[in-house]
Design a protein around this motif. Sequence first.
Motif, PDB file in Angstrom:
ATOM      1  N   UNK A 197       0.826  -1.202   0.000  1.00  0.00           N
ATOM      2  CA  UNK A 197       0.000   0.000   0.000  1.00  0.00           C
ATOM      3  C   UNK A 197       0.862   1.254   0.000  1.00  0.00           C
ATOM      4  N   UNK A 198       1.928   1.248   0.793  1.00  0.00           N
ATOM      5  CA  UNK A 198       2.829   2.397   0.817  1.00  0.00           C
ATOM      6  C   UNK A 198       3.486   2.605  -0.544  1.00  0.00           C
ATOM      7  N   UNK A 199       3.875   1.520  -1.184  1.00  0.00           N
ATOM      8  CA  UNK A 199       4.466   1.614  -2.508  1.00  0.00           C
ATOM      9  C   UNK A 199       3.486   2.259  -3.486  1.00  0.00           C
ATOM     10  N   UNK A 200       2.234   1.850  -3.414  1.00  0.00           N
ATOM     11  CA  UNK A 200       1.199   2.425  -4.282  1.00  0.00           C
ATOM     12  C   UNK A 200       0.938   3.887  -3.955  1.00  0.00           C
ATOM     13  N   UNK A 201       1.221   4.279  -2.704  1.00  0.00           N
ATOM     14  CA  UNK A 201       0.984   5.656  -2.267  1.00  0.00           C
ATOM     15  C   UNK A 201       2.174   6.579  -2.534  1.00  0.00           C
ATOM     16  N   UNK A 202       3.192   6.073  -3.221  1.00  0.00           N
ATOM     17  CA  UNK A 202       4.290   6.934  -3.641  1.00  0.00           C
ATOM     18  C   UNK A 202       5.561   6.835  -2.833  1.00  0.00           C
ATOM     19  N   UNK A 203       5.654   5.865  -1.909  1.00  0.00           N
ATOM     20  CA  UNK A 203       6.847   5.672  -1.097  1.00  0.00           C
ATOM     21  C   UNK A 203       7.778   4.656  -1.756  1.00  0.00           C
ATOM     22  N   UNK A 204       9.068   4.897  -1.695  1.00  0.00           N
ATOM     23  CA  UNK A 204      10.025   3.858  -2.065  1.00  0.00           C
ATOM     24  C   UNK A 204      10.189   2.925  -0.868  1.00  0.00           C
ATOM     25  N   UNK A 205      10.345   1.633  -1.117  1.00  0.00           N
ATOM     26  CA  UNK A 205      10.479   0.644  -0.059  1.00  0.00           C
ATOM     27  C   UNK A 205      11.815  -0.076  -0.222  1.00  0.00           C
ATOM     28  N   UNK A 206      12.590  -0.130   0.863  1.00  0.00           N
ATOM     29  CA  UNK A 206      13.822  -0.920   0.876  1.00  0.00           C
ATOM     30  C   UNK A 206      13.879  -1.713   2.179  1.00  0.00           C
ATOM     31  N   UNK A 207      14.283  -2.960   2.089  1.00  0.00           N
ATOM     32  CA  UNK A 207      14.399  -3.827   3.260  1.00  0.00           C
ATOM     33  C   UNK A 207      15.867  -4.096   3.547  1.00  0.00           C
ATOM     34  N   UNK A 208      16.255  -3.981   4.824  1.00  0.00           N
ATOM     35  CA  UNK A 208      17.620  -4.323   5.243  1.00  0.00           C
ATOM     36  C   UNK A 208      17.572  -5.764   5.736  1.00  0.00           C
TER      37      UNK A 208
END
Length: 231
Positions: A197-208
């Motif tokens: 949902x965050x990705x669809x809302x315009x946020x970049x997502x990165x996992x460590x």
Amino acid sequence: MKLNVHERGDGDKVALLIHGGMSDYRTWHAVEDDLITRGYRVIAPDLRGHGLSPRGEYRPELLADDLVENLPTGADLAIGHSLGGLSLALAADRLRPARAVYSDPGFRLENMPPNASAFMLAMVANATGDSVRAMNPRWSDADVAAELAGFALFDRDFFALTEKGTALGYLPASAVVPSLVQLADPSLCISPENAEELLANGFEIRTVKGAGHCIHRDDFAGFMASLDGWI
């Protein structure tokens, strides 16, 4: 609310660092050192109920208002961890940093286990250097010392904030500034569905990969590497 605000560095760029629950500005010591070498002036507040800041009513909206009242607008970078990430998100439209980073943010506090508040309260009350080290074997000695210092100043009444159930869902509807959500593996509050949902809302997502909730202390190198292009 007049927060205790730590400042260090004399660079031309400004970085805001917002700590998570039960900590204070000292949790950022390694990140602060790195950013200063990159030409930043670091500004790091203690949230209300934490560190040397005053006590008061505890609601995420009030934490955000405090940030707006005590921090400069238009910073080059703002990083918020956990509860600090939630507070930053609620203030981002007013603080307007050039870039915002939300490190394993508390956008969905209701996703935490049901007994999380009781567990954390006991953890704070009984903390020793050995207990903190046992729970966080990858932390540096400075990280352990900062954790104990934060616990000693933390207002335990703050945990009432986490007892409001589904009222604690604050997933942002949009990224008001260029925004990165940096996730632990697994995240404490952000489910895979929330991340989509965050990705669809315009946020970049990165996992460590392999990092716990306190990414900047669990895997400092991984934390900084995941910020490539953002700092």
